[in-house]
Write a protein that holds these residues in place. Structure first.
Motif, PDB file in Angstrom:
ATOM      1  N   LYS A 255      -3.996   2.263  -3.430  1.00 17.01           N
ATOM      2  CA  LYS A 255      -2.554   1.973  -3.356  1.00 17.01           C
ATOM      3  C   LYS A 255      -2.278   0.588  -2.779  1.00 17.01           C
ATOM      4  CE  LYS A 255      -1.303   6.846  -3.088  1.00 17.01           C
ATOM      5  NZ  LYS A 255      -0.577   7.913  -2.351  1.00 17.01           N
TER       6      LYS A 255
ATOM      7  N   ARG B 239       1.822  -3.751  -5.413  1.00 15.16           N
ATOM      8  CA  ARG B 239       2.098  -3.746  -6.854  1.00 15.16           C
ATOM      9  C   ARG B 239       1.679  -5.060  -7.501  1.00 15.16           C
ATOM     10  NH1 ARG B 239       6.585  -5.874  -9.213  1.00 15.16           N
ATOM     11  NH2 ARG B 239       6.841  -5.379 -11.431  1.00 15.16           N
TER      12      ARG B 239
ATOM     13  N   ARG C 149      -2.093  -5.103  -7.962  1.00 13.43           N
ATOM     14  CA  ARG C 149      -2.518  -4.206  -9.036  1.00 13.43           C
ATOM     15  C   ARG C 149      -2.191  -4.787 -10.405  1.00 13.43           C
ATOM     16  NH1 ARG C 149      -0.137   1.544  -7.205  1.00 13.43           N
ATOM     17  NH2 ARG C 149       1.303   0.224  -6.014  1.00 13.43           N
TER      18      ARG C 149
ATOM     19  N   ASP D 270       1.381   6.146 -14.581  1.00  9.01           N
ATOM     20  CA  ASP D 270       1.228   5.339 -13.362  1.00  9.01           C
ATOM     21  C   ASP D 270       1.062   3.864 -13.698  1.00  9.01           C
ATOM     22  OD1 ASP D 270       1.450   7.604 -11.860  1.00  9.01           O
ATOM     23  OD2 ASP D 270      -0.700   7.807 -11.431  1.00  9.01           O
TER      24      ASP D 270
END
Length: 778
Positions: A627, A630, A633, A764
């Protein structure tokens, strides 16, 4: 059965007055029409052979060149050949009986023909050089550079006019042999995410040792083969990967294709079979006449190899006795005028032609109705005979040689193996059920993949399976061709069936019944008890394999390629990365991943492997698990997608890893050389085997106006005992169908669990882009 009423050509009786000969004019008429049909077909093949052989030239071009040359020399009074025309004319046979003008004319024709052949040779080789350039692949999606545009103009200029299916075969480049050094580098790069530091250091040492010692020697032989053979991989791939396998081909090799997902054109089994069989035979006729258009990519400019179409029909796999001595072979007939049909344990031979023409859909339905109405019982051993094709190959080979090499058994087996294709009128019902979508689709897939293990002839190039409620599908043997070839046929059938052929209001095929059509011929068998024991044994092996298959098929309709493209990501890369994320969540580890890519940019090309589990993809998956931010990722996702696209390009352009390593291994075996590196690499299991089913003829389906006409795609069995097989088809802009398989006996796998992980991984990854789309938030 109606075969009892089939006419004979003549009858005769001996009387005191002599022999009384009575000819049957109808039978003689059918013989005449059959012969006429055969001669027409031979002429068409001969003509197409000439057209293909001189492509990108044409016979018309020969006339233009010869006449143009003759006219220029006659009226311009210039001889560009510096007297060669006259010398040729003077030295041809019978020249002393010809006038000087006639000699000059004949010599001009010979020189003009030579000029025409030279032009063809130059055009063909220029086109081959142009098609060897793959720089266009490196452009961003939707963008075409000026260099690529100029190249496309030259490709179009040298590609000739109105190409047929096989026109480009002699102009396609040969598959190049990549340098050993490059393959070692790319292999180690693909192995890095799957090994710890100690394992990788050991493998790196093996690779470097191979590169310096045995590798160059094996490479020399491969180079030699690449200069001599049209493709240095394909023949060995077909023989060693497919034909030398001694285990069952059912589940392990054969694959399936499904019907429409939401459309049910008719509930009448015989009617659905009538339209489907007629559509398949129309496709075969187009194939025989080379009227199928070549397959292109890049704005219909770059042709793909069409060699795999040659054995689509009239083809059967013949079992060999034992590895190393006698492998399986592929038997292909130039012509077959019948199909073989199975229903409730009985086999039938059904002629596809009458009155010199192909049977119409209603007439084929009529034949299927006769089979369905037949109440006769199977002969001893007949019902489960096809289990021989589902079990191990050696027992089947021995039984075939012992019990099917003479008499009625041989005649009946020939009728099956030499049929255009095989049809099963299944006595079960399969269909997508909106009330129970999971169970209905899973059952449907398993039925197409293996059925009852004795009601499909798994050795045929493909089986058309029509279920009791009118749903249908295909089961295809893998050795003769890859899935896109069968997919092209299936797209044609699905586009013809409900729209162009259609059904009456009562669900029957359109048209009229034939009043005097000879019926199907029931095949006769004499199967002894010993052979029946072998059939039973093969069935036990096949059933154990089939019962272990865990299939899960689901339509993913939360979003499709339309939304993925808005993310500026390749849909295939997006799905492959999602599969890696899903697999890590499913098993808690990464694995060696196989994604099939094609090499049909080259002559007789088949497939190459894209190793989708990369360092970049693993880094992205870990960022999702941990996690991270953002932005981080998204950055890692972009890097993973670009890496996947790079690997796909390398695979398509002959710079893949696995086919090169496979061929090096084959050479090492021929030379009796042992390579620890090659042995270890080729024994690594593919625990995640994936493949995309391409929709090749988009123009046949108007998915905007008729979104219900969507294909479910197809799938295959698990490759590894503890792994997953995943096939997917991207349909239109908003649907992706997934087919997942694994083995129930493995405690590590669960197809339904993996399917849920795929769905969540897709959602996701999309969520990272924060697109304002309500459909994505389902």
């Amino acid at each position: 059965m109606a075969e009892a009423h089939q006419a004979v050509a003549f009858q005769f009786t001996v009387t005191p007055d002599g022999i009384d000969l009575q000819l049957c004019h109808e039978a003689l008429r059918q013989i005449y029409l059959s012969g006429l049909h055969s001669w027409k077909k031979r002429f068409i093949r001969f003509k197409n052979g000439i057209m293909t052989g001189v492509y990108p030239g044409s016979p018309t071009g020969l006339f233009v060149v010869v006449v143009g040359y003759m006219s220029s020399t006659k009226y311009a009074l210039v001889d560009p050949t510096l007297g060669l025309t006259a010398k040729l004319g003077a030295h041809i046979p019978l020249s002393r009986y010809m006038s000087e003008e006639s000699q000059r004319l004949v010599g001009g024709v010979l020189v003009g023909t030579g000029l025409w052949v030279t032009i063809i040779f130059i055009m063909r080789n220029v086109l081959k050089c142009l098609l060897s350039w793959h720089g266009w692949m490196h452009a961003r999606h939707g963008q075409v550079s000026w260099k690529t545009r100029i190249w496309m103009v030259f490709v179009r200029l040298f590609s000739g006019r109105k190409p047929m299916l096989y026109s480009f075969q002699s102009s396609l480049p040969r598959l190049p042999v990549p340098p050993v050094k490059d393959t070692m580098k790319r292999y180690l790069e693909s192995a890095r995410p799957l090994m710890d530091d100690e394992q990788f250091k050991r493998m790196e040492g093996l690779a470097k040792d191979f590169e310096k010692t045995l590798g160059p020697k094996l490479q020399w032989y491969l180079k030699l083969k690449s200069w001599w053979a049209s493709n240095y991989v394909s023949d060995w791939w077909e023989e060693y990967i497919y034909l030398r396998g001694r285990g069952p081909i059912m589940v392990n090799s054969n694959y399936y294709a499904m019907d429409f997902l939401y459309v049910f054109p008719t509930n009448l089994q015989a009617a659905r079979a009538g339209n489907a069989i007629h559509a398949i035979m129309l496709y075969r006729r187009k194939l025989d006449r080379a009227q199928i258009k070549p397959i292109y990519i890049l704005e219909n400019r770059v042709p793909l190899c069409s060699a795999q179409w040659e054995r689509m029909f009239n083809t059967s796999r013949i079992p060999g006795e034992e590895t190393g001595v006698d492998t399986d072979t592929i038997q292909h007939m130039n012509e077959s005028k019948h199909i073989a049909v199975y229903h409730k344990g009985r086999y039938y031979k059904v002629w596809m032609f009458y009155d010199g023409r192909l049977l119409l859909p209603r007439e084929i339905e009529q034949q299927m109705e006769r089979i369905l109405a037949d109440k006769s019982e199977p002969q001893p051993g007949e019902e489960m005979l096809a289990a021989l094709t589902a079990g191990d190959r050696v027992p089947w080979a021995n039984a075939r040689k012992t019990y099917f090499s003479r008499g009625k058994n041989k005649q009946s087996l020939d009728a099956v193996e030499k049929a255009a294709f095989f049809v099963t009128l299944d006595d079960t019902e399969q269909r997508y059920d909106a009330a129970n979508p999971v169970r209905s689709l899973d059952s449907y897939a398993k039925s197409l993949l293996h059925g009852k293990c004795y009601d499909r002839w798994f050795d045929k190039s493909f089986n058309l399976i029509v279920f009791k409620n009118g749903t249908m599908g295909l089961n295809a043997e893998h050795s003769w061709a890859d899935a896109p070839i069968v997919g092209h046929l299936w797209e044609h059938v699905l586009s013809m069936d409900p729209v162009k052929l259609g059904y009456t209001e009562t669900g029957h095929c359109k048209g009229e019944l034939h009043p005097s059509l000879p019926g199907p011929q029931r095949l006769q068998w004499d199967i002894p008890a010993e052979c029946q024991n072998i059939i039973t044994s093969s069935l036990q092996v096949a059933k154990a394999l089939a019962d272990d298959v865990d299939s899960h098929i689901f339509p993913f309709d939360n979003f499709g390629k339309g939304l993925i493209k808005k993310c500026r990501t390749s849909p295939d890369a997006f799905i492959q990365i999602a599969l890696q994320l899903a697999h890590y969540r499913d098993k808690g580890k990464f694995c060696l991943t196989y994604e099939a890519s094609m090499t049909r940019l080259f002559r007789e090309g088949r497939t190459e492997t894209v190793r989708s589990c990369t360092v970049e993809t693993c880094a992205f998956v870990r960022s999702m698990i941990n996690k991270e931010s953002r932005e981080q990722r998204l950055k890692l996702l972009k890097m993973a997608a670009e890496k996947h696209q790079q690997l796909y390009r390398l695979a398509m352009t002959g710079k893949g890893i696995d086919r090169h390593l496979f061929c090096l291994y084959v050479v090492s075996k021929y030379l009796g050389e042992e390579s620890p590196f090659l042995k270890e690499v080729l024994s690594e299991p593919w625990r995640l085997s994936t493949s995309q089913t391409p929709l090749q003829q988009v123009e046949l389906f108007d998915l905007v106006r008729h979104p219900e006409y969507v294909s479910s795609g197809g799938g295959f069995g698990p490759v590894a005992d503890d792994g997953y097989g995943v096939s997917y088809i991207i349909v239109g802009e908003n649907l992706i169908n997934f087919h997942i398989s694994s083995k129930l006996s493995s405690p590590e796998t669960d197809s339904h669990r993996f399917g849920n992980n795929i769905k969540q991984a897709m959602l996701d990854i999309l969520d990272l882009f924060q697109l304002d789309n309500k459909k994505a938030d389902k």
